[in-house]
Motif scaffolding. Structure first.
Motif: not given
Length: 647
Positions: A219-238
């Motif tokens: 789920v972290i990977f699939y949400m990462g494909l849509q940018g949600y992981s970046f938005q909510f999990l690691w916004p300061n670590h692109p």
């Protein structure tokens, strides 16, 4: 000379007309939104060096697809379109691709070039003009004017570019629909995760742990494909955004280990066993590539191997099913659906299939289906765990008997040779104590202390007949309809709130909770230790439950929500009490008394406590009861029933 100038002027004039006709002008009026596809023009910069001043004079190609798909492109791509604003509403641009390593937006109005935005998924999330998982912008174009929009994009991921221009109202509505889909996706995965987490804590079976780790990683990977992981999990670590290939590898290692464990693939099945081991090793090597400059190659290899792994899972599921593992059928169906939808997704990314909402989201729909079906497969294996538990119990009993024999031997040797062999005897005794302690600890992990003691003393745990017990059943009215109108998480929350309150009430009146069966709640008074007040205690508990539900109903209705309502039935009589279970034993009761208590509940009314004549004879001096007459009870004939009135 004049003739030549005239001809050149005409050529330039018609060329300008042709060029302007070739470019589609996009007009945005009130409450409008346009998904750009055929209106887009693109140019591939094979030098990766052109600037906005250079590309304005170049010839762009027209897109023929509903969604522009430039596939796996290692060069910069320029995309352009002309826009005329015909509304006073604000207009927005949405680029639904979260995996862009470079995005520059230029707006050309009246010949003036404005650099509107520069960003990428390699810059902190807070740098975005609109805090969205996709790239979204408000376009500062004056009402009634025309502008040219140029986008410079670059990505080592497949370059699929769904672009939409819309007014604020349509923009907000589209975002709501987008978030609704992802809310459904997240809710489905969360429900599967919590369900399997509950089962794992109940039976402590490691295959559930593997599956939980797989759900989490995927789920972290699939949400990462849509940018949600970046938005909510690691916004300061692109930088983590380019490590999605590593996450694919780790997730596939986990699901491969789970598959081999779940389908019982051992070294006896040499070919498929070593293919599985080789797959795990391959993912490990590819995962290392994702931390090197060659990570795009690692990403591509991870995606290709993922497709091959899906096929491997399907083949293994077929083989396992014919080996007699019945739960493999759910595994086969789940991965077959997932494989088909993954192929659709890959074909879309590579431009073979036209992009639309279903094809660009097919991998996520497939993931939801696969997760749910694997949950069914795991649930099906509980029966297998039951058989294994029975075998383990026999081993424990055998170990206990062996320990008792060893202890007897040690004691005899101590009596006969206490003077000559003290050191040896002490050593043997210590070893025996250690073995006994280990057996006791193992036994207490699956049995209550009293039952474990009985099992050690007698070699078995006997069920007991208790002559006077009062059983209460409570059942939620119209539960199926209510469950259809609520989300899974809200449904579980509501049931937990009510049943937790019931538990407290039962504890207050010394009534033993037996179990919950779906939306039903079952308890009994007068056990495991018999007493003389069981009927009175259970009736008090039933009345208090209805009082609680009345208050609960008022609160829910005040909030505009649908409350749970329940019927309660009570009957008194003899039962047989004992232990059942598959991993950790559960205390349960059997007998016609239980059936009659259930009939009391089903023959009752919402908000009332319905009791049998047997219970009435116990409590008639303590409660006001209303005789209902003889009422037909399923498979029990006509039975005298009473409503207990609230004091």
């Amino acid at each position: 000379m004049k003739l030549i100038k005239t001809i050149l002027s005409l050529v330039l004039f018609f060329a300008a007309i042709s060029f302007s006709m070739a470019q589609s002008l996009i007009k945005i009026g009130d409450n409008e939104g346009v998904t750009l596809g055929p209106q887009l023009e693109y140019y591939v910069d094979s030098t990766n060096s052109l600037a906005i001043e250079d590309v304005q004079s170049l010839s762009f190609e027209r897109s023929n697809a509903k969604i522009l798909n430039l596939e796996n492109l290692s060069f910069d791509a320029w995309v352009r379109f002309d826009l005329e604003r015909q509304t006073e509403e604000e207009i927005y641009l949405t680029l639904d691709n979260a995996l862009l390593e470079e995005l520059v937006v230029y707006i050309i109005s009246d010949g003036v070039v404005t650099n509107h935005f520069e960003g990428s998924f390699l810059k902190p999330f807070k740098n975005r003009l609109i805090q969205s998982e996709n790239f979204q912008f408000k376009l500062p174009i004056a009402s009634g004017s025309r502008s040219s929009i140029y986008l410079k994009v670059h990505s080592k991921f497949p370059l699929l570019l769904p672009i939409e221009v819309s007014t604020y109202k349509v923009f907000s509505q589209n975002n709501q629909e987008h978030n609704l889909f992802w809310g459904l996706y997240a809710g489905t995965i969360l429900f599967a995760f919590l369900y399997n987490l509950f089962v794992y804590f109940s039976i402590r079976e490691k295959r559930y742990l593997y599956y939980l780790l797989y759900i989490l990683g995927s789920v972290i990977f699939y949400m990462g494909l849509q940018g949600y992981s970046f938005q909510f999990l690691w916004p300061n670590h692109p930088i983590l955004n380019i490590r999605l290939g590593f996450l694919i590898c780790i997730t596939n290692i986990i699901i491969t280990v789970f598959t081999m464990n779940f389908l019982r693939i051992t070294k006896k099945q040499k070919v498929i066993y070593y293919i599985g081991v080789g797959t795990i090793i391959a993912y490990g090597l590819i995962s290392i590539m994702n931390f090197t400059p060659a990570y795009p190659v690692g990403l591509g290899l991870a995606q290709l191997l993922s497709l091959i792994t899906c096929i491997y899972f399907i083949v293994v599921a077929v083989i396992s099913y014919f080996r007699g593992i019945q739960s493999a059928k759910y595994y086969l169906i789940g991965w077959s659906i997932f494989l088909v939808l993954v192929v659709v997704y890959i074909l879309t990314l590579n431009g073979v299939i036209s992009g639309n909402f279903f094809t660009t989201h097919s991998i996520f729909i497939g993931h939801m289906s696969e997760v749910l079906l694997l949950s069914f497969a795991l649930a099906d294996q509980i029966n297998i765990l039951k058989k294994e538990n029975e075998q383990n119990q026999k081993k424990i009993i055998a170990q206990l008997e062996e320990n008792e024999k060893l202890q007897l031997k040690v004691n005899l040797e101590l009596e006969e040779k206490v003077l000559q062999r003290t050191a040896e005897v002490v050593k043997q005794k210590n070893e025996a104590e250690y073995q006994r302690k280990r057996s006791d600890e193992l036994l207490l992990n699956i049995l209550p202390a009293e039952t474990a003691e009985e099992l050690k003393n007698t070699g078995k745990a006997k069920a007991k007949l208790i002559s006077e017990v009062t059983v209460i059943f409570a059942d939620i009215q119209d539960f199926t309809h209510l469950s259809e109108s609520m989300s899974p998480s809200d449904l579980v929350k509501e049931i937990n709130e009510c049943f937790s309150a019931f538990d407290k009430i039962m504890g207050k009146y010394n009534v033993e909770k037996i179990k919950t069966i779906g939306d039903s709640y079952m308890a009994a008074g007068g056990l495991p230790v018999p007493n003389q007040t069981h009927a009175r205690d259970v009736v008090k508990a039933g009345l208090e439950i209805q009082e609680y539900l009345a208050s609960y109903k008022e609160r829910k209705l005040a909030n505009g929500e649908s409350p749970f309502e329940m019927r309660i039935g009570i009957h008194t009589g003899p039962v047989v009490a004992g232990i059942v279970g598959i991993k950790k034993f559960a205390y349960d009761i059997w007998g016609d008394t239980v059936n009659l208590a259930s009939r009391m509940e089903s023959s009752g009314e919402i908000g009332r406590v319905n009791i049998s004549e047997a219970t009435y004879n116990y409590v008639k001096e303590d409660f006001k009861c209303t005789y209902r007459g003889k009422i037909e009870a399923k498979n029990k004939g006509m039975i005298d029933m009473y409503f207990v009135e609230r004091l």
